[in-house]
Design a protein around this motif. Structure first.
Motif, PDB file in Angstrom:
ATOM      1  N   LEU A  65      62.445  -4.643 -11.494  1.00 13.20           N
ATOM      2  CA  LEU A  65      62.826  -4.529 -12.905  1.00 13.20           C
ATOM      3  C   LEU A  65      62.026  -3.484 -13.688  1.00 13.20           C
ATOM      4  CD1 LEU A  65      64.726  -5.577 -15.121  1.00 13.20           C
ATOM      5  CD2 LEU A  65      63.021  -7.335 -15.638  1.00 13.20           C
ATOM      6  N   PRO A  66      60.692  -3.441 -13.582  1.00 12.41           N
ATOM      7  CA  PRO A  66      59.966  -2.415 -14.351  1.00 12.41           C
ATOM      8  C   PRO A  66      60.426  -0.996 -14.010  1.00 12.41           C
ATOM      9  CG  PRO A  66      58.447  -4.073 -13.517  1.00 12.41           C
ATOM     10  CD  PRO A  66      59.769  -4.332 -12.859  1.00 12.41           C
ATOM     11  N   TYR A  67      60.625  -0.749 -12.720  1.00  9.74           N
ATOM     12  CA  TYR A  67      61.115   0.567 -12.285  1.00  9.74           C
ATOM     13  C   TYR A  67      62.507   0.840 -12.851  1.00  9.74           C
ATOM     14  CZ  TYR A  67      63.272   4.032  -9.205  1.00  9.74           C
ATOM     15  OH  TYR A  67      63.952   5.110  -8.718  1.00  9.74           O
ATOM     16  N   THR A  68      63.374  -0.191 -12.800  1.00  8.22           N
ATOM     17  CA  THR A  68      64.747  -0.048 -13.313  1.00  8.22           C
ATOM     18  C   THR A  68      64.737   0.286 -14.797  1.00  8.22           C
ATOM     19  OG1 THR A  68      65.599  -1.595 -11.657  1.00  8.22           O
ATOM     20  CG2 THR A  68      66.976  -1.226 -13.593  1.00  8.22           C
ATOM     21  N   PHE A  69      63.924  -0.441 -15.569  1.00  6.72           N
ATOM     22  CA  PHE A  69      63.814  -0.162 -17.006  1.00  6.72           C
ATOM     23  C   PHE A  69      63.383   1.290 -17.254  1.00  6.72           C
ATOM     24  CE2 PHE A  69      62.985  -4.654 -18.996  1.00  6.72           C
ATOM     25  CZ  PHE A  69      64.322  -4.962 -18.818  1.00  6.72           C
ATOM     26  N   GLU A  70      62.338   1.725 -16.557  1.00  3.88           N
ATOM     27  CA  GLU A  70      61.814   3.078 -16.757  1.00  3.88           C
ATOM     28  C   GLU A  70      62.842   4.141 -16.353  1.00  3.88           C
ATOM     29  OE1 GLU A  70      59.206   4.015 -18.272  1.00  3.88           O
ATOM     30  OE2 GLU A  70      57.827   2.303 -18.278  1.00  3.88           O
ATOM     31  N   LYS A  71      63.510   3.904 -15.251  1.00  7.32           N
ATOM     32  CA  LYS A  71      64.507   4.863 -14.766  1.00  7.32           C
ATOM     33  C   LYS A  71      65.662   4.975 -15.751  1.00  7.32           C
ATOM     34  CE  LYS A  71      67.391   5.997 -10.781  1.00  7.32           C
ATOM     35  NZ  LYS A  71      67.957   5.554  -9.489  1.00  7.32           N
ATOM     36  N   ARG A  72      66.093   3.829 -16.290  1.00  7.39           N
ATOM     37  CA  ARG A  72      67.235   3.864 -17.219  1.00  7.39           C
ATOM     38  C   ARG A  72      66.838   4.449 -18.567  1.00  7.39           C
ATOM     39  NH1 ARG A  72      70.295  -1.677 -15.034  1.00  7.39           N
ATOM     40  NH2 ARG A  72      70.823  -0.671 -13.057  1.00  7.39           N
ATOM     41  N   LEU A 122      53.870  -7.630 -17.417  1.00 11.60           N
ATOM     42  CA  LEU A 122      53.928  -7.364 -15.979  1.00 11.60           C
ATOM     43  C   LEU A 122      53.288  -8.470 -15.151  1.00 11.60           C
ATOM     44  CD1 LEU A 122      53.317  -3.504 -15.804  1.00 11.60           C
ATOM     45  CD2 LEU A 122      55.475  -4.758 -15.616  1.00 11.60           C
ATOM     46  N   GLU A 123      52.232  -9.078 -15.680  1.00 12.93           N
ATOM     47  CA  GLU A 123      51.611 -10.189 -14.945  1.00 12.93           C
ATOM     48  C   GLU A 123      52.562 -11.383 -14.886  1.00 12.93           C
ATOM     49  OE1 GLU A 123      47.754 -11.160 -16.434  1.00 12.93           O
ATOM     50  OE2 GLU A 123      46.888  -9.201 -15.914  1.00 12.93           O
ATOM     51  N   TYR A 152      55.853 -11.218 -15.147  1.00 11.66           N
ATOM     52  CA  TYR A 152      56.959 -10.813 -14.274  1.00 11.66           C
ATOM     53  C   TYR A 152      56.580 -10.946 -12.804  1.00 11.66           C
ATOM     54  CZ  TYR A 152      60.430  -7.910 -11.927  1.00 11.66           C
ATOM     55  OH  TYR A 152      61.398  -7.456 -11.059  1.00 11.66           O
ATOM     56  N   ASN A 153      55.375 -10.527 -12.458  1.00 11.59           N
ATOM     57  CA  ASN A 153      54.935 -10.614 -11.059  1.00 11.59           C
ATOM     58  C   ASN A 153      54.825 -12.061 -10.598  1.00 11.59           C
ATOM     59  OD1 ASN A 153      54.835  -7.845 -10.651  1.00 11.59           O
ATOM     60  ND2 ASN A 153      52.718  -7.667 -11.366  1.00 11.59           N
ATOM     61  N   ARG A 154      54.412 -12.948 -11.508  1.00 13.19           N
ATOM     62  CA  ARG A 154      54.351 -14.379 -11.141  1.00 13.19           C
ATOM     63  C   ARG A 154      55.755 -14.943 -10.888  1.00 13.19           C
ATOM     64  NH1 ARG A 154      50.007 -14.479 -15.021  1.00 13.19           N
ATOM     65  NH2 ARG A 154      51.448 -15.065 -16.706  1.00 13.19           N
ATOM     66  N   VAL A 155      56.717 -14.532 -11.718  1.00 16.69           N
ATOM     67  CA  VAL A 155      58.109 -14.972 -11.518  1.00 16.69           C
ATOM     68  C   VAL A 155      58.627 -14.448 -10.178  1.00 16.69           C
ATOM     69  CG1 VAL A 155      60.485 -14.765 -12.378  1.00 16.69           C
ATOM     70  CG2 VAL A 155      58.613 -15.140 -13.993  1.00 16.69           C
ATOM     71  N   CYS A 156      58.345 -13.189  -9.894  1.00 18.67           N
ATOM     72  CA  CYS A 156      58.779 -12.581  -8.622  1.00 18.67           C
ATOM     73  C   CYS A 156      58.147 -13.294  -7.425  1.00 18.67           C
ATOM     74  CB  CYS A 156      58.423 -11.097  -8.587  1.00 18.67           C
ATOM     75  SG  CYS A 156      59.382 -10.093  -9.718  1.00 18.67           S
ATOM     76  N   ASN A 191      59.614 -14.923 -20.991  1.00 17.44           N
ATOM     77  CA  ASN A 191      59.191 -13.560 -21.319  1.00 17.44           C
ATOM     78  C   ASN A 191      60.122 -12.535 -20.675  1.00 17.44           C
ATOM     79  OD1 ASN A 191      57.378 -11.124 -19.978  1.00 17.44           O
ATOM     80  ND2 ASN A 191      57.028 -11.398 -22.176  1.00 17.44           N
ATOM     81  N   VAL A 192      60.432 -12.750 -19.397  1.00 13.83           N
ATOM     82  CA  VAL A 192      61.325 -11.830 -18.684  1.00 13.83           C
ATOM     83  C   VAL A 192      62.724 -11.858 -19.309  1.00 13.83           C
ATOM     84  CG1 VAL A 192      62.359 -11.248 -16.448  1.00 13.83           C
ATOM     85  CG2 VAL A 192      60.010 -12.101 -16.536  1.00 13.83           C
ATOM     86  N   LEU A 193      63.173 -13.051 -19.659  1.00 18.23           N
ATOM     87  CA  LEU A 193      64.490 -13.200 -20.291  1.00 18.23           C
ATOM     88  C   LEU A 193      64.559 -12.412 -21.597  1.00 18.23           C
ATOM     89  CD1 LEU A 193      67.291 -14.581 -20.304  1.00 18.23           C
ATOM     90  CD2 LEU A 193      66.232 -16.517 -21.484  1.00 18.23           C
ATOM     91  N   LYS A 194      63.513 -12.525 -22.413  1.00 23.78           N
ATOM     92  CA  LYS A 194      63.460 -11.792 -23.687  1.00 23.78           C
ATOM     93  C   LYS A 194      63.549 -10.278 -23.450  1.00 23.78           C
ATOM     94  CE  LYS A 194      62.223 -11.062 -28.127  1.00 23.78           C
ATOM     95  NZ  LYS A 194      63.075 -11.362 -29.277  1.00 23.78           N
ATOM     96  N   ALA A 195      62.836  -9.793 -22.448  1.00 20.56           N
ATOM     97  CA  ALA A 195      62.871  -8.357 -22.134  1.00 20.56           C
ATOM     98  C   ALA A 195      64.270  -7.934 -21.673  1.00 20.56           C
ATOM     99  CB  ALA A 195      61.834  -8.034 -21.060  1.00 20.56           C
ATOM    100  N   LEU A 196      64.879  -8.737 -20.816  1.00 15.66           N
ATOM    101  CA  LEU A 196      66.223  -8.432 -20.319  1.00 15.66           C
ATOM    102  C   LEU A 196      67.242  -8.400 -21.457  1.00 15.66           C
ATOM    103  CD1 LEU A 196      66.231 -10.586 -17.063  1.00 15.66           C
ATOM    104  CD2 LEU A 196      66.646  -8.116 -17.141  1.00 15.66           C
TER     105      LEU A 196
END
Length: 326
Positions: free
Chosen positions: A135-142, A186-187, A189-193, A274-279
């Motif tokens: 997801l972080p990469y996807t956000f940055e790329k988009r 990111l911390e 997100y990494n825990r969710v992953c 947190n991830v949901l809010k970002a999405l």
């Protein structure tokens, strides 16, 4: 043209009538109604999806469009260069996201599905379809693509209405994309992953109204697993929320209803919230329509693209009120 005879021979039934539906055919056969679909991917991906669906069924969620096997014991038929799949026909109505009861039902169904869509280990010869951690990469790329498309629009000497609308609004959505990136812890997100990777979870990845069918007896089925893959499950919830909320003027109370209904079955963690809010903050729909336009994805004409971007722009005020409130 569908070659009924070859398909009938491979699956061992006789097709009496084919009725076109949304991207599929209702096949009336001597062994009952079936759903016939031509797929645009190969047998490798098809076997992955088949195995994933069978796992979910065996793991306690039978309410999906189960694949039928051919007489050769595989879940597809080759007809020349085309591949067809047959699933059971689910006779139900599409979920209505404008109806609160349906919305609640959809959220609870998704949570139940997620509880069974775990512990999936694909066979060694089936390469995993896995987006966990991207997801972080996807956000940055988009975000980068939003900037590149702005350059493309500026360079067009004969600017279209779409170009003008994009250029007038893209800076706003670039800032919104940056805001989503900033929101994503990111911390967390990494825990969710890490948790979802350990649980070997699956996502439907296209959880929208026409893939949620409600039978007269109240049973709710999930269909069309073409995009099914390993991904953090909160992604499915964000998809449901975006698809539903755009139909109800981004009503924050409806958003709360979805989350609360999901939580009753499968409680979300603080990290997942947190991830949901970002999405939900990332301007995915604006990026997608522009990406399709500037990189010439087939299927839509100029008028359709312009209509779509206008719809998204018309929601801007309600959408931002939602982002600020949720």
């Amino acid at each position: 043209m569908v070659r009924e005879t070859e398909i009938s021979t491979q699956f061992g039934f006789e097709i009496k009538e084919l009725i076109p539906k949304r991207g599929v055919y209702l096949a009336k056969t001597d062994k009952g109604n079936k759903c016939l679909k031509k797929v645009n991917y190969g047998p490798h991906k098809l076997m992955y999806i088949y195995k994933a669906k069978e796992h979910i069924i065996n793991n306690g969620f039978p309410w999906i469009d189960k694949n039928e096997l051919s007489l050769n014991g595989v879940p597809y038929a080759f007809v020349n260069d085309d591949i067809y799949v047959v699933t059971e026909w689910i006779d139900g109505r599409e979920c209505d996201f404008r109806d609160e009861k349906d919305l609640e039902t959809a959220a609870k169904t998704l949570a139940r599905f997620h509880l069974s869509a775990r512990n999936f280990v694909p066979e060694d010869n089936l390469k995993a379809r896995n987006d966990i951690g991207k997801l972080p990469y996807t956000f940055e790329k988009r975000l980068s693509t939003l900037n590149k498309m702005r350059d493309l629009a500026r360079k067009n000497k004969k600017k279209t209405e779409f170009d003008m609308l994009y250029l007038e609004n893209v800076d706003f959505y670039i800032e919104l994309a940056k805001r989503a990136i900033k929101i994503l812890d990111l911390e967390a997100y990494n825990r969710v992953c890490q948790k979802d990777s350990q649980d070997k979870v699956l996502c439907h990845h296209d959880f929208t109204y026409h893939n949620i069918l409600i039978k007269e007896n109240g049973e709710v089925y999930i269909v069309d697993f073409d995009y099914c893959k390993e991904e953090i499950q909160v992604y499915d919830l964000s998809t449901l929320m975006v698809k539903a909320l755009k139909r109800v003027d981004w009503d924050v109370e409806k958003a709360k209803l979805i989350v609360e209904s999901y939580n009753l079955i499968k409680p979300l963690t603080k990290d997942e919230m947190n991830v949901l809010k970002a999405l939900l903050t990332f301007p995915q729909r604006f990026w997608r329509v522009a990406n399709r336009y500037y990189y010439k994805e087939p299927g839509w004409n100029e008028q359709s693209f312009t209509k779509k971007i206008k719809e998204i722009l018309a929601e801007k005020e309600n959408y931002m009120n939602f982002v600020e409130s949720f």
